[in-house]
Write an enzyme that holds these catalytic residues in place. Sequence first.
Site, mmCIF file in Angstrom:
data_model
loop_
_atom_site.group_PDB
_atom_site.id
_atom_site.type_symbol
_atom_site.label_atom_id
_atom_site.label_comp_id
_atom_site.label_asym_id
_atom_site.label_seq_id
_atom_site.Cartn_x
_atom_site.Cartn_y
_atom_site.Cartn_z
ATOM 1 N N ASP A 168 49.951 -27.928 -12.900
ATOM 2 C CA ASP A 168 48.612 -28.380 -12.543
ATOM 3 C C ASP A 168 48.223 -29.498 -13.512
ATOM 4 O OD1 ASP A 168 48.928 -26.048 -11.049
ATOM 5 O OD2 ASP A 168 46.803 -25.500 -11.187
ATOM 6 N N LYS A 236 43.833 -30.333 -6.059
ATOM 7 C CA LYS A 236 43.044 -29.214 -6.590
ATOM 8 C C LYS A 236 41.692 -29.744 -7.028
ATOM 9 C CE LYS A 236 43.309 -26.062 -10.586
ATOM 10 N NZ LYS A 236 44.161 -25.511 -11.654
ATOM 11 N N LYS A 272 43.757 -26.654 -3.308
ATOM 12 C CA LYS A 272 43.420 -25.530 -4.169
ATOM 13 C C LYS A 272 42.027 -25.709 -4.763
ATOM 14 C CE LYS A 272 44.735 -23.267 -8.522
ATOM 15 N NZ LYS A 272 45.688 -23.208 -9.636
#
Lengths: 336, 291
Positions: A168, A236, A272
């Site tokens: 991430d 995300k 996400k």
Amino acid sequence: MTEPSAALAPAERAVQLLGGDLSEVALRRHLQGLPAVDAVGLEARAAKLGTRSIKTSSKQAALDLIIRMIDLTTLQGADTRGKVRSLVAKALVPDVSDPATPRPAAVCVYGDMVGNAVEALGSAWSAGKDDGINVAAVATAFPAGRASLQVKLQDTRDAVDAGADEIDMVIDRGAFLEGNYGLVFDEIVQTKEACRRADGTYAHLKVILETGELVTYDNVRRASWLSILAGGDFIKTSTGKVQPAATLPVTLLMLQVVRDWERLSGERIGVKPAGGIATAKDAIKYLVTVAETCGEAWLDPHLFRFGASSLLNDVLQQRQKLSTGHYSGPDYVTID
Amino acid sequence: MTTTTKTTTRLDVPKTYKLFIGGAFPRSESGRVTEVRDPKGAFVANVARASRKDARDAVRAARKAQAGWASATAYNRGQVLYRVAEVLEGRKAQFVDELVRTEGLKPARAQEQVEAAIDLWVWHAGWTDKIAQVGGSANPVAGPYFNISVPEPTGVVAVVAPQQQGLLGLTSVVAPALVTGNAVVVVPAASSPLVAISLSEVLATSDLPGGVVNVLTGDPAELAPWLASHADVNALDLTGAGDLDWVELEQAAAETLKRVVRPEPGLAPETPQRILALTETKTVWHTKSRL
């Protein structure tokens, strides 16, 4: 600052969309040529989708799906190896009272904790295969992203070497807000390259936009496109360290970009939302939004994840309510 | 401009009585209301009719508030309970009026009930910093230890209030739970919901932290089973549940080891035992000095 005409790293998707001699000008022209977001319409649509009533067997299915979509997360400065071990234990057995409870998709930790998470998972670690629990690591000087490129790339490589299945990364919001799209783009491309393992496969790359710092919906749409073009496997919303974190309208907007990209290229990108989703009720609203925006094919942990820590306990209490017929309480789930 | 020559009659502004959950006054999530009529059948007010989901929200609010209320000093809890009596005193007329309209009492009898309720709040306010001395003990043990037992609040208490004497009955079950630091979810008498919500307004303006008392007007037969089986409720006070199938409620409560107070005539009100019924005993061993 890079020259506006500077050539960009030849990311495959961007080359296909914008042409062979990829330049910052072409990228900027594309991003700024995106249609503006109707903010009122977007929020009204998100609010409307949030009113859908999901009951009985649909709710049961939704709760199980939510658990399978969770990236069970601990991202505190005070994280200890013991904390990571207990997080992993929670992922392995989410609810001792019901062995049929599904497991979350991944545990998400800081890069230096990846080794501990892998060790604690043992045979339940997916290790790149499709069954099992993934280890996700935040990298690139998370959460601020304020470090040199070398530091960010080394951060990423360390996590991948330690066994991270998913990375991430955070984008450089400062550069993005300055309009320095090329720099942001190149960083993503290089981070993607740093996700390459020795055997030539890649760790999955999730690109954190930190929408709470991007100010406008238009910027969120541009950052989503930029991240996809640069090679992100997932986009995300947030680090969870900035308010507002994930909101339903922002997630809806990102889902729309992902849907448009699929129509254009046939390729499916994941989304996400992370931060601030604490109740099963909220999570179900996201599932409705996913299904209504991208279709039910997206109701899959490969394409949609929740970044959350306290969400799991609330979902477990709702599951217990459905199976026992009476309301459960926090005494019947773990203290995180 | 004179008002004496006014020919139009003023329109009534009837009040909708809503629930009291977490310090706020929401409508029932179900949207349901019950009409309240006076003994002659005239419309008095609409009262929200709580559903199981309102009960769930109320328990959540109570759980959130309980630790803070229990950790307030006993002296401070006493001040707050006394404040309730003070504020109630200032609004006596409203309560008398509501009792006259819903319970069909004569004003003098209604006034007696309100004053008895106020006195009961004062009585309980005095007990907050004394109950530990009465309910606790220093225990003799065979060893060089201090051994001390103290009563601690049970936690979240779900209450079915007495069905008679709306205000006094409600006070007689809510106040004893509050003395030691419990949080309360109470279903008031179905026959007198107005005073219950007016009492909530008093509680909301008496420095009682939001969520410590939650009031669910509605049908006790509908709400009590959900509260009895709720795993996050620690005690069940069935004082006013004599007309319900309270044995079944007690059985449901046993599933999660709840402390249960049985229906009237169970424990006499206005006694220290009534307060101690909703406590747990904590016993501490501490070494004595060997000097």
